[in-house]
Design a protein around this motif. Structure first.
Motif, PDB file in Angstrom:
ATOM      1  N   ASP A 135      -2.169  -7.952  -2.438  1.00 48.54           N
ATOM      2  CA  ASP A 135      -1.690  -7.281  -3.603  1.00 48.54           C
ATOM      3  C   ASP A 135      -1.938  -5.714  -3.273  1.00 48.54           C
ATOM      4  O   ASP A 135      -1.241  -4.702  -3.454  1.00 48.54           O
ATOM      5  N   GLN A 136      -3.067  -5.359  -2.880  1.00 47.90           N
ATOM      6  CA  GLN A 136      -3.623  -4.052  -2.499  1.00 47.90           C
ATOM      7  C   GLN A 136      -2.575  -3.520  -1.308  1.00 47.90           C
ATOM      8  O   GLN A 136      -2.319  -2.081  -1.433  1.00 47.90           O
ATOM      9  N   ARG A 137      -2.199  -4.168  -0.257  1.00 44.35           N
ATOM     10  CA  ARG A 137      -1.687  -3.796   0.787  1.00 44.35           C
ATOM     11  C   ARG A 137      -0.155  -3.444   0.233  1.00 44.35           C
ATOM     12  O   ARG A 137       0.439  -2.548   0.695  1.00 44.35           O
ATOM     13  N   LEU A 138       0.453  -4.253  -0.717  1.00 41.74           N
ATOM     14  CA  LEU A 138       1.631  -4.117  -1.209  1.00 41.74           C
ATOM     15  C   LEU A 138       1.537  -2.772  -1.942  1.00 41.74           C
ATOM     16  O   LEU A 138       2.859  -2.047  -2.068  1.00 41.74           O
ATOM     17  N   ALA A 139       0.568  -2.629  -2.925  1.00 44.31           N
ATOM     18  CA  ALA A 139       0.617  -1.242  -3.763  1.00 44.31           C
ATOM     19  C   ALA A 139       0.496  -0.175  -2.846  1.00 44.31           C
ATOM     20  O   ALA A 139       1.264   1.013  -3.475  1.00 44.31           O
ATOM     21  N   ALA A 140       0.035  -0.139  -1.652  1.00 40.33           N
ATOM     22  CA  ALA A 140      -0.297   0.935  -0.727  1.00 40.33           C
ATOM     23  C   ALA A 140       0.977   1.260  -0.088  1.00 40.33           C
ATOM     24  O   ALA A 140       1.085   2.412   0.486  1.00 40.33           O
ATOM     25  N   TYR A 141       1.975   0.487  -0.057  1.00 37.62           N
ATOM     26  CA  TYR A 141       3.089   0.556   0.898  1.00 37.62           C
ATOM     27  C   TYR A 141       4.023   1.817   0.327  1.00 37.62           C
ATOM     28  O   TYR A 141       4.393   2.401   1.650  1.00 37.62           O
ATOM     29  N   PRO A 142       4.147   2.157  -0.741  1.00 36.34           N
ATOM     30  CA  PRO A 142       5.103   3.397  -1.043  1.00 36.34           C
ATOM     31  C   PRO A 142       4.391   4.594  -0.288  1.00 36.34           C
ATOM     32  O   PRO A 142       5.136   5.378   0.239  1.00 36.34           O
ATOM     33  N   ASP A 143       2.952   4.634  -0.504  1.00 32.23           N
ATOM     34  CA  ASP A 143       2.545   5.936   0.240  1.00 32.23           C
ATOM     35  C   ASP A 143       2.485   5.892   1.669  1.00 32.23           C
ATOM     36  O   ASP A 143       2.647   7.024   2.381  1.00 32.23           O
ATOM     37  N   ILE A 144       2.310   4.724   2.134  1.00 29.64           N
ATOM     38  CA  ILE A 144       2.400   4.659   3.778  1.00 29.64           C
ATOM     39  C   ILE A 144       3.883   5.012   4.184  1.00 29.64           C
ATOM     40  O   ILE A 144       3.976   5.501   5.255  1.00 29.64           O
ATOM     41  N   GLU A 145       4.576   4.249   3.445  1.00 33.44           N
ATOM     42  CA  GLU A 145       6.225   4.374   4.001  1.00 33.44           C
ATOM     43  C   GLU A 145       6.629   5.654   3.952  1.00 33.44           C
ATOM     44  O   GLU A 145       7.082   6.345   4.993  1.00 33.44           O
ATOM     45  N   ALA A 146       6.332   6.726   3.134  1.00 35.13           N
ATOM     46  CA  ALA A 146       6.279   8.217   2.758  1.00 35.13           C
ATOM     47  C   ALA A 146       5.960   8.747   3.974  1.00 35.13           C
ATOM     48  O   ALA A 146       6.330   9.829   4.559  1.00 35.13           O
ATOM     49  N   GLY A 147       4.596   8.584   4.401  1.00 37.02           N
ATOM     50  CA  GLY A 147       4.055   9.418   5.363  1.00 37.02           C
ATOM     51  C   GLY A 147       4.379   8.817   6.812  1.00 37.02           C
ATOM     52  O   GLY A 147       4.492   9.878   7.687  1.00 37.02           O
ATOM     53  N   LEU A 148       5.110   7.531   6.861  1.00 38.84           N
ATOM     54  CA  LEU A 148       5.638   7.379   8.371  1.00 38.84           C
ATOM     55  C   LEU A 148       6.890   7.944   8.509  1.00 38.84           C
ATOM     56  O   LEU A 148       7.179   7.967   9.976  1.00 38.84           O
TER      57      LEU A 148
END
Length: 708
Positions: A135-148
């Protein structure tokens, strides 16, 4: 039920104010439920793969990346040209979100970097290992997606978090679309069935309140346990569908009582004590069917059980509170049922034909259902993966591209080689295990991740996508290898986790079925005071299930009409199999209760078996058919979803309802009841009902046909 009906009749406005207010509050509280549900929970936390993955992650970190970014240099440029911009973008990602630094072609060593770029030097990948649980990995995905994502450079994303987020977004969109389409159509059908807007609007109002309450209940559950994103879809579907079905049965019975000359309060009371009692038993049967999901260790299946139970309980509870209150207030505007000669004659002819040749009907319908069930013998189970997305989806295409071009970045099997006596495996044993795993078909290469304590970790790169049939076959062969002497091999990774999850579902399915059968038989025994009728109901439910899954296997696994229907051919998702079993079994016994309750009612009034079958069938045929049609439209809206699991659910419900409401309920059940004769009503120590004069039966049958 009589006492409750009198309470509602005495204070209908108070009941409406309290219950409607509570549902609105639940709806407001559940407004953000889609942000609180989880897209994880598909694995068995006690399986071999889960134990291996936790052990390896604790000592060496995760071996399969959470997010994968595929970069393609613009025409005329190479990886050397875009490298600085990619590294600058990646460096801006918050390190607190990462388990370890992001690995790219540009910052990896020579040995590793060769696996992270294409041969033409125009494509490269970045692999991200996100910190925390699922769940923490999924919650962090939007920020990681934007950075990538790097402006001016083609960036495609894949990996667990990317796929889960994409599927969740699509399923939430599909839920809104399905409800916006099904509600107006449902209201129109009810207007045609009842011949008036007032009578039609009552079940729809209860259905809308049920959806609000179910989503609110799920939101409450998210505070205590993990709830799957699919649970919101199921709760909405069942809350709306069952509330409308229950409302249809109750309003029809109310109009029948009004047609018999009773005043509104008396009609409401008799409706609650007859159809209301049947609704309560029906809801209990469905709840017991979905409670079978609690035997599974997967969080997603348990949450589907929670969502379904909340939806059914609310649908029944609101139907027995809000609907009687509204009938008490507005019942005078509904009026009595009008005679429909065409319907009366049609169902009369059908049941008369069945009663004349019950043996022939039983053999013919049974043969048709067995033929439909035949493809079930070749069913294969899997899990939800990238093929849940439609064929033209960009993320699905990215997964296939990564598998072909960068297998080392996207797929793999983690193997733990452990010494039996508590000492680390010898080098010869490690070399032998590495050689044997590398020789398995479907394994591209094997590398040693590290060693600590009494075990060594190996990682095998596969030639096929994780969770695919080829990857699953490779995992099975690795597990079947004889380990070097003095060692044991345990296997983990995404494919192994899927395999273990499917095996767990298959092994526990008999326990789920046993729980459903026992609960159903006991409840129907209490409802009908008969031994034979509950056993027959369970047998009919399984026959409907077999035929339904036979057709689904023919479409989704064998691939017939997969193209025109827009679904992906492949193994059936085991989790969806569990869901359909619970839904179809519950609905089959649900319609059985409504049909048999009228037969039992007629028999207790003194009718013989043939008369009871005719009265019960004619009284309920039109209502059951209308209920099935309504539920087909409610669930059929999910076939508009491009997600294969949602289309599997929608088509599965449509097929099951058509089979159950026609072949089984209106033909096979009356034929079997007629064949069994007096045995239907047998109960050890039970008392036989007294015969009533023929005029009573004639009036009962006349009332049955007149209301239709």
């Amino acid at each position: 039920m009589t006492v409750w009906a009198r309470i509602v009749i005495a204070r209908p406005r108070s009941v409406l104010a309290v219950v409607v207010g509570l549902m609105l509050l639940l709806g407001l509280f559940g407004a953000d439920v889609t942000e609180k549900v989880s897209a994880s929970g598909f694995t068995d936390p006690h399986s071999e793969s889960a134990l291996v993955d936790r052990l390896v992650q604790h000592h060496f970190g995760a071996q399969n990346p959470d997010v994968i970014a595929l970069y393609t240099a613009p025409d005329g440029q190479t990886l050397d040209d875009i490298g600085p911009r990619v590294q600058q973008a990646v460096a801006r990602i918050d390190p607190a979100l990462l388990q370890r630094p992001i690995e790219t072609y540009w910052n990896s060593g020579p040995l590793r970097s060769q696996y992270l770029r294409s041969a033409d030097n125009r494509q490269a990948v970045a692999v991200v290992f996100t910190a925390g649980d699922d769940d923490q990995r999924l919650a962090a995905y939007p920020d990681i997606e934007a950075g990538l994502r790097v402006p001016g450079i083609s960036t495609k994303l894949s990996g667990y978090s990317a796929l889960s987020t994409e599927i969740t977004r699509q399923s939430q969109h599909d839920l809104v679309l399905a409800e916006s389409i099904s509600l107006p159509i449902t209201l129109l059908i009810l207007v045609l069935v009842f011949g008036g807007i007032v009578a039609a609007s009552l079940p729809v109002a209860v259905g809308a309140l049920s959806v609000l309450g179910a989503l609110g209940a799920l939101r409450v559950l998210t505070e205590f346990t993990q709830v799957s994103t699919f649970a919101a879809n199921i709760a909405s579907l069942l809350g709306l569908g069952m509330a409308i079905d229950y409302g249809l049965f109750l309003v029809t019975r109310f109009r029948e009582e009004i047609g018999a000359g009773r005043d509104v309060p008396t009609a409401v009371e008799r409706t609650c004590t007859t159809a209301g009692r049947t609704v309560a038993f029906s809801a209990l049967l469905l709840i017991c069917a979905f409670a079978g999901a609690f035997v599974y260790p997967q969080a997603v299946l348990r949450s589907l059980g929670f969502g379904a139970i909340a939806a059914v309980a609310l649908a029944a509870g609101l139907s027995l509170t809000v609907l009687p209150a509204m009938l008490a207030l507005f019942g005078a505007r509904i009026g009595r049922s009008r005679t429909r000669a065409g319907t009366e004659q049609f169902w009369g002819r059908v049941v008369d034909a069945v009663l004349r040749r019950p043996g022939t009907v039983t053999i013919a319908v049974g043969a048709v259902l067995l033929v439909l069930a035949t493809p079930l013998l070749g069913i294969r189970l899997g899990d939800i993966d990238h093929r849940a997305l439609p064929a033209g989806n960009a993320m699905r295409a990215t997964v296939d591209e990564l598998t072909a071009t960068f297998p080392a970045a996207s797929s793999g099997v983690t193997a733990v080689l452990r010494g039996d006596d508590g000492t680390p495996p010898q080098s010869a044993a490690v070399d032998a295990a590495t050689h044997d795993i590398g020789a398995v078909p479907g394994v591209r290469s094997v590398m040693q991740v590290g060693r600590t304590g009494d075990f060594v970790v190996l990682h095998a790169f596969l030639t096929a996508t994780d969770r695919s049939e080829a990857a699953t076959a490779a995992v099975r062969e690795i597990r079947a290898l004889d380990p070097p002497e003095g060692t044991t091999i345990r296997v983990g990774g995404d494919t192994a986790a899927t395999l273990d999850s499917v095996d767990s579902i298959v092994h526990r399915m008999p326990l789920m079925i046993l729980a459903m059968v026992l609960a159903t038989v006991l409840l129907l025994l209490a409802a009908f005071r008969s031994i034979i009728l509950p056993i027959k109901a369970v047998a009919m439910a399984f026959l409907s299930l077999a035929a339904t899954f036979g057709v689904l296997t023919w479409i989704f696994y064998d691939g017939h009409f997969a193209g025109p229907l827009g679904v992906s051919q492949g193994p059936i998702a085991a989790g969806m199999l569990v869901l359909i079993i619970a839904v179809v079994f519950g609905l089959s016994t649900d319609y059985e209760v409504f049909l048999l309750s009228r037969m039992v009612e007629a028999h207790h009034a003194g009718a013989d078996t043939a008369a009871a079958v005719r009265i019960g069938t004619v009284k309920t045929a039109r209502v059951i058919t209308a209920a099935a049609v309504l539920l087909i439209f409610v669930t059929g809206a999910f076939t508009l979803s491009p997600l294969t699991p949602m289309r599997f659910l929608g088509l599965g419900m449509i097929i099951a309802l058509i089979i159950d409401a026609t072949l089984v309920r209106m033909l096979l059940v009356p034929a079997l009841v007629q064949l069994m004769g007096p045995a239907n009503w047998w109960l050890p120590g039970g008392r036989r009902p007294k015969r009533q004069p023929a005029t009573v039966l004639e009036k009962s049958e006349h009332a049955a046909t007149a209301t239709l």
